[in-house]
Design an enzyme around this catalytic site. Structure first.
Site, PDB file in Angstrom:
ATOM      1  N   ASP A   1       0.784  -1.232   0.000  1.00 14.69           N
ATOM      2  CA  ASP A   1       0.000   0.000   0.000  1.00 14.69           C
ATOM      3  C   ASP A   1       0.816   1.283   0.000  1.00 14.69           C
ATOM      4  O   ASP A   1       0.328   2.314  -0.437  1.00 14.69           O
ATOM      5  CB  ASP A   1      -0.939   0.019   1.218  1.00 14.69           C
ATOM      6  CG  ASP A   1      -1.996  -1.062   1.131  1.00 14.69           C
ATOM      7  OD1 ASP A   1      -2.883  -0.943   0.287  1.00 14.69           O
ATOM      8  OD2 ASP A   1      -1.923  -2.030   1.901  1.00 14.69           O
TER       9      ASP A   1
ATOM     10  N   TYR B   1      -8.159  -1.824   6.732  1.00 12.57           N
ATOM     11  CA  TYR B   1      -7.254  -1.696   7.877  1.00 12.57           C
ATOM     12  C   TYR B   1      -6.966  -0.257   8.251  1.00 12.57           C
ATOM     13  O   TYR B   1      -6.796   0.585   7.385  1.00 12.57           O
ATOM     14  CB  TYR B   1      -5.907  -2.356   7.567  1.00 12.57           C
ATOM     15  CG  TYR B   1      -5.830  -3.748   8.130  1.00 12.57           C
ATOM     16  CD1 TYR B   1      -5.633  -3.941   9.488  1.00 12.57           C
ATOM     17  CD2 TYR B   1      -5.976  -4.853   7.324  1.00 12.57           C
ATOM     18  CE1 TYR B   1      -5.594  -5.208  10.025  1.00 12.57           C
ATOM     19  CE2 TYR B   1      -5.943  -6.134   7.847  1.00 12.57           C
ATOM     20  CZ  TYR B   1      -5.754  -6.309   9.194  1.00 12.57           C
ATOM     21  OH  TYR B   1      -5.721  -7.554   9.717  1.00 12.57           O
TER      22      TYR B   1
ATOM     23  N   HIS C   1       1.627  -9.023   7.829  1.00 10.95           N
ATOM     24  CA  HIS C   1       1.834  -7.579   7.662  1.00 10.95           C
ATOM     25  C   HIS C   1       3.330  -7.326   7.795  1.00 10.95           C
ATOM     26  O   HIS C   1       3.917  -7.689   8.825  1.00 10.95           O
ATOM     27  CB  HIS C   1       1.144  -6.777   8.768  1.00 10.95           C
ATOM     28  CG  HIS C   1      -0.342  -6.949   8.837  1.00 10.95           C
ATOM     29  ND1 HIS C   1      -1.225  -5.988   8.411  1.00 10.95           N
ATOM     30  CD2 HIS C   1      -1.102  -7.967   9.303  1.00 10.95           C
ATOM     31  CE1 HIS C   1      -2.463  -6.410   8.613  1.00 10.95           C
ATOM     32  NE2 HIS C   1      -2.423  -7.606   9.150  1.00 10.95           N
TER      33      HIS C   1
HETATM   34 CU   LIG Z   1      -4.118  -8.435   9.699  1.00 12.43          CU
END
Ligand SMILES: [Cu+2]
Length: 688
Positions: free
Chosen positions: A341, A426, A486
């Site tokens: 991202d 998120y 992540h």
């Molecule tokens: Cu996660």
């Protein structure tokens, strides 16, 4: 992933609490104390632009617009050109380090633009009002821009196959569906490769559920060229019923009890915080500069610590350089979800406004940040940054004297610099935390909404439950959240006093003890120097014995004639274990190692390269270190990846409790003694 519209606001960085003061003074704190804000200020649009006073100040709205105008006047851009990035091109590091307040500095913009389906890089000298260079970059794509994103979404939602797929699923009212394009990744041989692809899942908005992404329409995905609007393909596969509304969210949430009333910090703003310029922060012995960046979100620069009469360099620059979030679901409408991202959308682009009393203490400083839009202008995100001071409730240091039955000590205070980008589902709370001991903590708190898929199983007794939960867990009835990782890669250009540094590893070695009163084994430390740039391989034996890494300055000494250093006190979290031949993994090679070290180069800024959107491989760290340059007594950049596996669970639903990870950079042999002690507290009798 992208929000569907981006408000375009007027220019100006302003402090929420001190808006008027900042408009009229570069010294917000002084202005507030004197209470000299005029009673009836002119409308903001009539204000003079905020003055750029520091070589690392973000481009202002005026400078962003001047950049795009110069490019248009030169013919390098036209009215159809989209701007992936318009950002500060930093002056040379040596120039910034030598700069003192009031001195002149260069002012340049770096631009990535997309014109006629080609990508160009441009450099603009804003002081000279001149385009310096424009270079075509074949085969690469800029970040995903709003216009491209919207075109892709709209094209897909007008496609006949899309309408048919909805009908097949019993969805008769298209107004109850919304679609949100994702970055497409790269998969060799895929139709449309080489075009500005986006992949588009859709969701039901029937019953106005919140969060909006709670009811995915499984088995449907569009692949669209966001530049031409051509729908390359429509995947219409399995049909899964939508999870029932409202799944325990919304109306059925328990009321907040009295014990969960918002707690407030006890240090009233401004406390020890002093803000000035665009934006310098001073707090206790710390001072540093921050700026907004569309891609990195927030860049923290020139962090210095006042040690007696010396301003000592600690960090030249720190920011999140890339992130990688690969999902572990092989279904074709899921397997491409391997997001980066930072480079695909930008943490600044996806920055959210902060809510006083929830995101930061109500009394924090709230500061608006200005970002470039994709048509050569800018917008301002209100309250995008908060800065506050907090007592942790812990002792910064203390000692109990049994003879006196008394305690001496001081309470721990921290300064927090926080932004919260919201990347589709998120929310990442990204903190830089400074304390009086000279520590800097990097903290990332993941919250928001697990990405979910609708499934047939209501619970683990259902016939399909075993198959439905191979790659993730049921987190609510008919709702599986696929497991994923992540990886946050921070570029940490630390300088221990000066730029000539060396990177070392301390390991702990069991050593036989002789003549030690019966002891036969002790441990001693062994320090090894890294000679070449590259990834730092995890040595499992060293890990279990407690390895640590330090950046040190062999040319300086503290008063004990020790070598000043910064210790990277990282927990050993996850590194990627995906096969390197996996296409998404090969685009994010940085995630295979917790630490990489490289020799500083002004254009080596991004872990997965300058162009990770639709990239075919990681053009960042693997390239930067490919020539294995010598790093003894050199300017070293430490790349640290905070990696965490996310095994999903019902406790994540409906909103994930903030899941924190952190790393601390602490001084070692840097000071002559504990720098947090002011020796003013004396002894206090307990109970008094
Ligand atoms: Cu996660």
């Amino acid at each position: 992933m992208g929000e569907n519209s981006m408000a375009r606001f007027i220019l100006i960085v302003r402090c929420f609490a001190l808006a008027l003061a900042l408009l009229f003074s570069t010294d917000a704190f002084a202005a507030k104390k004197k209470k000299k804000a005029p009673a009836a200020p002119p409308a903001v649009s009539e204000q003079a632009p905020p003055p750029v006073v520091h070589p690392l100040d973000a481009l202002t709205a005026v400078e962003i617009e001047a950049t795009s105008k110069l490019l248009k006047a030169s013919g390098a851009a036209n009215d159809k050109t989209l701007f992936g990035i318009i950002t500060l091109e930093e002056p040379p590091k040596a120039e910034v380090l030598a700069w003192t307040t009031g001195r002149d500095f260069t002012r340049r913009a770096f631009v990535v633009l997309r014109k006629d389906q080609k990508t160009f890089e441009a450099h603009v000298d804003l002081k000279a009002g001149k385009v310096l260079a424009v270079t075509e970059k074949p085969g690469v794509f800029p970040m995903i821009m709003n216009a491209v994103w919207e075109r892709a979404r709209d094209a897909f939602m007008k496609d006949k196959r899309y309408a048919e797929a909805l009908t097949k699923r019993g969805i008769t009212d298209p107004k109850t569906v919304f679609c949100t394009p994702n970055s497409a990744g790269y998969f060799p041989g895929e139709a449309g490769t080489g075009r500005f692809l986006l992949k588009i899942p859709c969701f039901s908005s029937k019953d106005k559920l919140h969060p909006a992404l709670a009811r995915p329409i499984e088995g449907l995905m569009g692949v669209v060229d966001g530049e031409t609007g051509e729908v390359i393909s429509v995947l219409d596969r399995e049909i899964v019923a939508l999870p029932p509304a409202p799944q325990g969210y919304g109306q059925t949430l328990p009321k907040r009890g009295p014990s969960s009333a918002p707690a407030e910090i006890l240090v009233a703003t401004p406390g020890n915080i002093k803000l000035s310029g665009l934006l310098n922060v001073e707090w206790l012995n710390w001072n540093f500069h921050v700026r907004a960046d569309k891609r990195a979100g927030l860049v923290v620069s020139l962090a210095r610590f006042k040690d007696g009469n010396r301003q000592r360099n600690i960090a030249y620059e720190m920011y999140p350089s890339e992130m990688f979030v690969p999902y572990m679901d092989p279904n074709l409408t899921w397997s491409y979800r391997t997001f980066m991202d930072v480079g695909e959308f930008g943490l600044g682009y996806l920055m959210s406004s902060l809510a006083p009393g929830i995101d930061c203490p109500a009394q924090a400083y709230y500061i608006d940040l200005t970002f470039p839009n994709d048509v050569g202008g800018s917008y301002t995100k209100a309250r995008a940054l908060c800065v506050f001071e907090r007592p942790t409730g812990d002792p910064a240091w203390r000692h109990y004297s049994s003879g006196r039955n008394a305690v001496t000590g001081e309470p721990q205070l921290e300064l927090v610099v926080r932004t919260i980008p919201t990347l589709g589902n998120y929310d990442y709370v990204i903190d830089y935390v400074f304390d009086a001991s000279g520590n800097i903590k990097l903290r990332v708190g993941a919250t928001g909404f697990d990405a979910i898929k609708s499934t047939a199983a209501a619970d683990m007794d259902a016939a399909s439950a075993k198959d439905d939960t191979v790659y993730g867990n049921l987190i609510a009835p008919y709702t599986v959240a696929p497991n994923h990782d992540h990886y946050f890669s921070f570029r940490l250009d630390m300088d221990v006093d000066t730029t000539a540094n060396t990177f070392v590893r301390d390991t702990f070695v069991a050593t036989p003890a002789k003549d030690s009163g019966g002891r036969t084994s002790l441990w001693t430390t062994k320090t090894q120097r890294f000679l070449k740039e590259g990834p730092i391989a995890s040595d499992h034996e060293a890990l279990s014995s407690g390895v640590s890494y330090r950046l040190q300055n062999n040319n300086e000494k503290n008063s004990l004639k020790q070598t000043p250093s910064l210790w990277f006190n990282a927990h050993h979290d996850a590194e990627s274990i995906l096969n390197g031949a996996d296409p998404p993994q090969s685009r994010a090679t940085f995630s295979t190692h917790q630490f990489w070290i490289s020799k500083y180069k002004p254009d080596e800024l991004w872990s997965a390269g300058l162009y990770p959107n639709l990239s075919q491989k990681d053009d960042g760290l693997p390239n930067y270190v490919a020539d294995s340059e010598d790093i003894t007594n050199e300017d070293i950049v430490v790349w640290y990846t905070m990696g965490f596996r996310h095994v999903t669970r019902p406790e994540d639903f409906p909103i994930l409790p903030t899941f924190w990870h952190e790393m601390t950079i602490r001084p070692a042999f840097f000071f002559d003694r504990n720098p947090s002690m002011t020796f003013n507290s004396g002894y206090v009798q307990p109970g008094q």
